[in-house]
Design an enzyme around this catalytic site. Structure first.
Site, PDB file in Angstrom:
ATOM      1  N   ASP A  11       0.104   5.070   0.975  1.00  0.00           N
ATOM      2  CA  ASP A  11      -0.050   5.960   2.132  1.00  0.00           C
ATOM      3  C   ASP A  11      -0.116   5.178   3.448  1.00  0.00           C
ATOM      4  OD1 ASP A  11      -0.473   8.605   0.638  1.00  0.00           O
ATOM      5  OD2 ASP A  11      -1.969   7.298  -0.280  1.00  0.00           O
ATOM      6  N   ASP A  15       0.885  -1.159   0.000  1.00  0.00           N
ATOM      7  CA  ASP A  15       0.000   0.000   0.000  1.00  0.00           C
ATOM      8  C   ASP A  15       0.935   1.224   0.000  1.00  0.00           C
ATOM      9  OD1 ASP A  15      -2.196   1.735   0.463  1.00  0.00           O
ATOM     10  OD2 ASP A  15      -1.786   1.664   2.620  1.00  0.00           O
TER      11      ASP A  15
HETATM   12 MG   LIG Z   1      -2.831   3.219   3.477  1.00  0.00          MG
END
Ligand SMILES: [Mg+2]
Ligand SMILES: [Zn+2]
Length: 174
Positions: free
Chosen positions: A12, A10
């Site tokens: 962020d 992922d």
């Molecule tokens: Mg995230």
């Protein structure tokens, strides 16, 4: 030729600090220890692939061009630290659209699996939200790691939970 193994990341909250809808270079702050971690995973022969929900585009908070500019910059920074990201898969849709790519849907991971001939059973998904853990499970990835912002009292059924990304290297090595 044997299949490849990958680490699905992922963005962020894993690569950079999640400040909500990060879309500008000046707001993009790499997580402490991320360069060392990614270099190490690369040395273990994992492909590094980013899978990120970017609904800020669909919501009109920032444009596709903003995202592309930031992505190019991010990839350059990583490259300067000796890190090669195979590809960034992203979903630009707002949740209301009910697209098939937004995590927890497994679409981005499945597309990556086909494109790079990845063996999902020897691959990992790392994320800081329930939707990351679920996307990994929905795609049939064998191991998921939840990066908690607090403590690991809630880890959404992930196989492992860390409070600091520096702990990840040890988990994947063993
Ligand atoms: Mg995230
Ligand atoms: Zn989508």
């Amino acid at each position: 030729m044997g299949k490849n193994k990958a680490i699905f990341l992922d963005r962020d909250g894993v690569i950079n600090i999640d400040k909500q809808y990060v879309c500008k270079i000046q707001d993009f702050e790499f997580m402490d220890g991320i360069f060392e971690l990614l270099r190490h995973l690369q040395q273990l022969d994992y492909m590094l692939i980013i899978v990120t929900n970017q609904s800020g585009i669909g919501r009109g908070y920032y444009t596709q061009e903003d995202f592309d500019t930031l992505s190019i910059w991010m990839l350059e920074q990583l490259k300067e630290h000796g890190i090669h990201i195979e590809k960034i898969f992203y979903c630009s849709h707002a949740p209301e659209v009910q697209c098939h790519c937004r995590k927890p849907n497994p679409r981005m991971l499945c597309d990556a699996q086909k494109e790079f001939n990845i063996d999902l059973t020897s691959s990992w998904m790392i994320g800081d939200k329930k939707s990351d853990v679920d996307a990994g499970k929905n795609a049939g990835i064998s191991k998921t790691i939840f990066v908690s912002k607090a403590d690991c009292s809630e880890s959404y059924g992930a196989d492992f939970c860390v409070e600091n990304i520096r702990q990840i290297q040890h988990i994947i090595e063993n």
